[in-house]
Design a protein around this motif. Sequence first.
Motif, mmCIF file in Angstrom:
data_model
loop_
_atom_site.group_PDB
_atom_site.id
_atom_site.type_symbol
_atom_site.label_atom_id
_atom_site.label_comp_id
_atom_site.label_asym_id
_atom_site.label_seq_id
_atom_site.Cartn_x
_atom_site.Cartn_y
_atom_site.Cartn_z
ATOM 1 N N ASN A 26 7.748 8.098 5.759
ATOM 2 C CA ASN A 26 8.165 7.893 4.549
ATOM 3 C C ASN A 26 7.121 8.711 3.507
ATOM 4 O OD1 ASN A 26 9.842 5.875 4.757
ATOM 5 N ND2 ASN A 26 8.234 4.427 5.327
ATOM 6 N N SER A 27 6.914 10.165 3.875
ATOM 7 C CA SER A 27 6.342 10.986 3.002
ATOM 8 C C SER A 27 6.923 11.541 1.875
ATOM 9 C CB SER A 27 5.515 11.939 3.844
ATOM 10 O OG SER A 27 6.477 12.916 4.256
ATOM 11 N N SER A 28 8.163 11.646 2.100
ATOM 12 C CA SER A 28 8.942 12.090 0.808
ATOM 13 C C SER A 28 9.132 10.862 -0.285
ATOM 14 C CB SER A 28 10.510 12.457 1.175
ATOM 15 O OG SER A 28 10.370 13.769 2.048
ATOM 16 N N LEU A 29 9.303 9.599 0.405
ATOM 17 C CA LEU A 29 9.207 8.387 -0.760
ATOM 18 C C LEU A 29 8.106 8.475 -1.593
ATOM 19 C CD1 LEU A 29 10.517 5.807 -1.837
ATOM 20 C CD2 LEU A 29 9.644 4.981 0.342
ATOM 21 N N GLY A 30 6.979 8.620 -0.744
ATOM 22 C CA GLY A 30 5.560 8.615 -1.410
ATOM 23 C C GLY A 30 5.404 9.503 -2.310
ATOM 24 N N CYS A 31 5.950 10.892 -1.946
ATOM 25 C CA CYS A 31 5.928 12.133 -3.180
ATOM 26 C C CYS A 31 6.736 11.411 -4.379
ATOM 27 C CB CYS A 31 6.292 13.112 -2.451
ATOM 28 S SG CYS A 31 6.024 14.875 -3.105
ATOM 29 N N ALA A 32 8.108 10.863 -3.995
ATOM 30 C CA ALA A 32 8.910 10.520 -5.007
ATOM 31 C C ALA A 32 8.250 9.534 -6.033
ATOM 32 C CB ALA A 32 10.186 10.038 -4.566
ATOM 33 N N ILE A 33 7.260 9.011 -5.822
ATOM 34 C CA ILE A 33 6.580 7.794 -6.244
ATOM 35 C C ILE A 33 5.508 8.400 -7.132
ATOM 36 C CG2 ILE A 33 5.273 6.078 -6.452
ATOM 37 C CD1 ILE A 33 6.883 4.905 -3.640
ATOM 38 N N CYS A 34 4.725 9.351 -6.437
ATOM 39 C CA CYS A 34 3.558 10.124 -7.087
ATOM 40 C C CYS A 34 4.144 11.102 -8.170
ATOM 41 C CB CYS A 34 2.926 10.667 -5.875
ATOM 42 S SG CYS A 34 1.549 11.966 -6.517
ATOM 43 N N ASP A 35 5.294 11.922 -7.839
ATOM 44 C CA ASP A 35 5.518 13.055 -8.763
ATOM 45 C C ASP A 35 6.017 12.448 -10.258
ATOM 46 O OD1 ASP A 35 5.267 14.712 -6.881
ATOM 47 O OD2 ASP A 35 7.169 14.984 -6.601
ATOM 48 N N PRO A 36 6.581 11.116 -10.697
ATOM 49 C CA PRO A 36 6.857 10.876 -11.762
ATOM 50 C C PRO A 36 5.541 10.482 -12.697
ATOM 51 C CG PRO A 36 8.218 9.814 -10.495
ATOM 52 C CD PRO A 36 7.358 10.301 -9.644
ATOM 53 N N VAL A 37 4.439 10.016 -12.006
ATOM 54 C CA VAL A 37 3.151 9.813 -12.692
ATOM 55 C C VAL A 37 2.668 11.347 -13.312
ATOM 56 C CG1 VAL A 37 1.050 9.178 -12.318
ATOM 57 C CG2 VAL A 37 2.396 8.064 -11.060
ATOM 58 N N ILE A 38 2.782 12.375 -12.308
ATOM 59 C CA ILE A 38 2.341 13.673 -12.833
ATOM 60 C C ILE A 38 3.098 14.093 -13.885
ATOM 61 C CG2 ILE A 38 2.015 15.815 -12.142
ATOM 62 C CD1 ILE A 38 1.326 14.898 -9.320
ATOM 63 N N MET A 54 0.873 -1.288 0.072
ATOM 64 C CA MET A 54 0.102 0.085 0.032
ATOM 65 C C MET A 54 0.798 1.192 -0.124
ATOM 66 S SD MET A 54 -2.910 0.520 -0.424
ATOM 67 C CE MET A 54 -4.187 1.515 -0.041
ATOM 68 N N GLN A 55 2.160 1.317 0.668
ATOM 69 C CA GLN A 55 3.024 2.260 0.818
ATOM 70 C C GLN A 55 3.250 2.764 -0.704
ATOM 71 O OE1 GLN A 55 6.343 1.408 3.154
ATOM 72 N NE2 GLN A 55 7.810 3.042 2.127
ATOM 73 N N TYR A 56 3.366 1.948 -1.639
ATOM 74 C CA TYR A 56 3.902 2.238 -3.036
ATOM 75 C C TYR A 56 2.578 2.405 -4.126
ATOM 76 C CZ TYR A 56 8.141 0.414 -1.036
ATOM 77 O OH TYR A 56 9.233 0.136 -0.123
ATOM 78 N N LEU A 57 1.547 1.845 -3.622
ATOM 79 C CA LEU A 57 0.493 1.955 -4.674
ATOM 80 C C LEU A 57 -0.393 3.194 -4.475
ATOM 81 C CD1 LEU A 57 0.178 -0.388 -6.320
ATOM 82 C CD2 LEU A 57 -1.765 -1.355 -4.936
ATOM 83 N N ALA A 58 -0.479 3.514 -3.241
ATOM 84 C CA ALA A 58 -1.238 5.063 -2.692
ATOM 85 C C ALA A 58 -0.675 6.048 -3.502
ATOM 86 C CB ALA A 58 -1.336 4.967 -1.242
ATOM 87 N N PRO A 59 0.753 6.282 -3.651
ATOM 88 C CA PRO A 59 1.263 7.565 -4.155
ATOM 89 C C PRO A 59 0.887 7.404 -5.674
ATOM 90 C CG PRO A 59 3.010 6.522 -2.559
ATOM 91 C CD PRO A 59 1.672 5.516 -2.816
ATOM 92 N N VAL A 60 1.024 6.342 -6.244
ATOM 93 C CA VAL A 60 0.507 6.122 -7.794
ATOM 94 C C VAL A 60 -1.021 6.649 -7.867
ATOM 95 C CG1 VAL A 60 0.075 4.504 -9.555
ATOM 96 C CG2 VAL A 60 2.172 4.408 -8.152
ATOM 97 N N GLY A 61 -1.995 6.004 -6.902
ATOM 98 C CA GLY A 61 -3.078 6.468 -6.939
ATOM 99 C C GLY A 61 -3.461 8.027 -6.807
#
Length: 139
Positions: free
Chosen positions: A98-110, A1-8
């Motif tokens: 781990n919020s910065s990690l989540g942001c690092a996963i989310c940002d490339p999607v954008i 979930m830690q990796y899927l939520a940022p993609v979502g």
Amino acid sequence: MQYLAPVGIGVLYVFLMSLLREPRRRRVNAVMVAGAGAAYLSGGGLGGWEFAFTALATYVAYRGLESWTFIGIGWLLHTAWDVAHHLKGNPIVPFAHNSSLGCAICDPVIALWCLRRGPSLRELVRRERPVAVRDRTAA
């Protein structure tokens, strides 16, 4: 979930932003990447580099007012900055380790959406090319 939520979250961002009409969509996204560039400014833990990154992000966002390419570059720069904070600095959300990690996963999607010139929802669904809007970096 830690990796899927940022993609979502990235997909949700793209969905909501794609509802805006051009050129407002591009300009709002330029403002958003400028804000992201200053997210760590008040306590990111990387000292004077925080100011240097904010200056760079501001320049890239300014260029993004007229160019989807620069907005995409801005999100990729922010991804790198998120990784630096995850490894050496403070998290973007102080109480979420781990919020910065989540942001690092989310940002490339954008960023990927922006590098495709931020297509509208209709263009995304139909896989059409984005409506021709002048992008000065394309020429």
